[in-house]
Design an enzyme around this catalytic site. Structure first.
Site, short mmCIF file in Angstrom:
data_model
loop_
_atom_site.label_atom_id
_atom_site.label_comp_id
_atom_site.label_asym_id
_atom_site.label_seq_id
_atom_site.Cartn_x
_atom_site.Cartn_y
_atom_site.Cartn_z
N LYS A 13 1.48 23.77 -25.85
CA LYS A 13 0.96 25.13 -25.79
C LYS A 13 1.93 26.10 -26.47
O LYS A 13 3.15 25.89 -26.45
CB LYS A 13 0.81 25.58 -24.33
CG LYS A 13 -0.27 24.91 -23.52
CD LYS A 13 -0.24 25.46 -22.09
CE LYS A 13 -1.27 24.81 -21.19
NZ LYS A 13 -2.64 25.26 -21.51
N ARG A 64 -8.99 17.38 -16.44
CA ARG A 64 -10.23 16.63 -16.24
C ARG A 64 -9.97 15.13 -16.17
O ARG A 64 -10.72 14.39 -15.53
CB ARG A 64 -11.22 16.97 -17.35
CG ARG A 64 -10.80 16.53 -18.73
CD ARG A 64 -11.56 17.26 -19.83
NE ARG A 64 -11.20 18.67 -19.87
CZ ARG A 64 -11.78 19.57 -20.67
NH1 ARG A 64 -12.77 19.18 -21.47
NH2 ARG A 64 -11.39 20.81 -20.67
#
Length: 478
Positions: A254, A328
């Site tokens: 990120k 997820r």
């Protein structure tokens, strides 16, 4: 400082709610909450001097506004507090700070339901995350426990919210996967639950390959936290919480702005533990299970890579589209396990997608479910508790966006459209269509301070979720 326990059965912010002062102590000052509509009628019934004082103060009953009424000797005779239009449950949450160090009491005739809302907001208005502060915070104004209020219920709601806030606010340096497991263990010990904690390479031996893959890049080993509580004959309610204690993005690193708040990426786990605390404290007749895959997503030589193909607990293979879409993957293993027991209700909570925040902003969690009745129950409970939820569609045709040329499915959708929906559709692959399942994509963070909700970690929809569980199972016979 670091040794202070993160789970405290009686959270310090509840100290803002007290028993009536003893006869020898200074009496509590009357606190008179008024809506903008009720103010005019109240002033009509008062002596002209008092009505003039209120008018001169500029008090109009706006939410959170106050005016102190003087007595003949110059002390405070009473405090008027504005409720606005009467619909804001946080209207008085700023008063613990504003009225410090007073002790105040609501009128005895205050309806119990209204008093409970005020008491809860008051305690959460006194919440402070001061774990790392050298100076003790100033004492808040105290509210005498209102008459007729279910103290246990108020304390339960406050405790659940405060636990979630404390966990989200704690930096990752002091809340790694092992520390999160420690909180779950303390919670289990307090409520008489059992805890199974699967760590590191044992995850591979026991069939949690996706959890292991996501967390193996960190020096702090991944874990699967499994809490069970309640009578085995009762309906199964299973909570799954995303426990990414810090998300660097992995090898898809990120940027600094996107990484700054990633201590909060275990917000789903914080909510699962807070909700579990409330369910167990209330003694609801359910067989509760809490599954938390706890990992740190870090770049290293052992980290998983883009386009790796991962195995999952269900047996489906997943091509990694982006290592920054890690939540997820760990939820997939946990949901697959939860689904094997065919629970009567399965709820997962996760700080999963920026797309949900673009659609609904920071305050409104997105709800995904195949079951219309469950969606309606959740949204109705959100309306009743003042914790809004909004259903987004599990639009089946978008499943094609998760197709992979080399695996059963890809972890991310193609293109930039419908990110929250494709994430939910990915999770749906690991839950059978008959299971009453809801996925909450939440933010768990207050970007700015408001009364009762200081900037930082916050809880969302806990009261609404508890209400749905209680409505569905709370009246069942033992």
């Amino acid at each position: 400082m670091a040794a202070r326990p993160l789970f405290r059965p009686h959270h310090p912010c509840l100290g803002a709610l007290i028993d009536p002062p003893a006869p020898d102590d200074a009496a509590a000052v009357p606190l008179l909450p008024l809506t903008e509509t009720d103010l005019a009628a109240w002033c009509t019934d008062q002596p002209a001097e008092r009505a003039a004082w209120v008018a001169a103060s500029g008090f109009r009953g706006a939410a959170g506004s106050t005016v102190c009424l003087p007595s003949a000797d110059g002390s405070i005779a009473a405090v008027l507090a504005g409720l606005g239009d009467g619909t804001d449950r946080w209207a008085l949450a700023g008063l613990p700070e504003r009225l410090a160090p007073l002790c105040v009491a609501l009128p005895p005739e205050t309806p119990a339901a209204d008093a409970a809302v005020i008491a809860e907001a008051w305690a959460l208005g006194a919440y402070r995350f001061d774990r790392y502060k050298s100076d003790a915070p100033s004492a808040p104004a105290r509210l005498v426990w209102p008459e007729g209020v279910d103290r246990a219920a108020v304390a339960r709601r406050v405790g659940a919210a405060a636990l979630a806030r404390d966990l989200v606010n704690t930096p990752a340096s002091d809340l790694g996967p092992a520390d999160l497991a420690g909180v779950a263990r303390a919670l289990a010990e307090h409520h008489g639950a059992t805890l199974n904690d699967i760590v590191g390479d044992a995850l591979l031996d026991e069939g949690w390959p996706a959890v292991h893959a996501v967390g193996r890049g960190s020096t702090r080993p991944p874990r699967l936290i499994d809490l069970r509580w309640g009578n085995a004959d009762h309906p199964r309610v299973t909570l799954v919480g995303k426990g990414v204690v810090f998300d660097s993005g992995g090898l898809n690193l990120k940027p600094s702005a996107g990484m700054k708040l990633m201590k909060k990426d275990m917000g789903g786990a914080a909510h699962a533990l807070g909700l579990a605390h409330a369910v167990m404290d209330a003694g609801l007749p359910v067989r509760l299970r809490v599954l938390i895959p706890a990992v740190e997503n870090m770049p290293s030589g052992s980290a998983f890579r883009p386009l790796d193909v991962l195995e999952t607990r269900k047996g489906l293979t997943v091509e990694v589209g982006d290592t920054d879409a890690e939540g997820r993957l760990i939820l997939a293993d946990a949901l697959a396990e939860a689904d094997t027991e065919s629970p009567a209700l399965l709820i997962d909570m996760a700080t999963l997608t920026g797309a949900a925040r673009v659609a609904l902003g920071p305050d409104v969690p997105a709800v995904f479910t195949r079951h219309d009745t469950l969606a309606a129950d959740l949204m109705a409970a959100g309306e009743q508790t003042g914790e809004p939820l909004w259903r987004l569609p599990l639009h089946a045709p978008y499943r094609r966006m998760l197709d992979s040329p080399v695996a059963d499915l890809s972890s991310i959708g193609t293109g930039s459209f419908a990110g929250a929906i494709t994430a939910a559709l990915f999770l749906a692959e690991f839950v059978g269509p008959a299971t009453p399942w809801a996925h909450l994509d939440l933010f768990a963070w207050a970007p700015s301070s408001r009364p009762g909700r200081p900037e930082g970690g916050t809880s969302q929809a806990l009261n609404a979720l508890f209400a749905v569980i209680e409505q569905r199972f709370g009246s069942m016979e033992e």
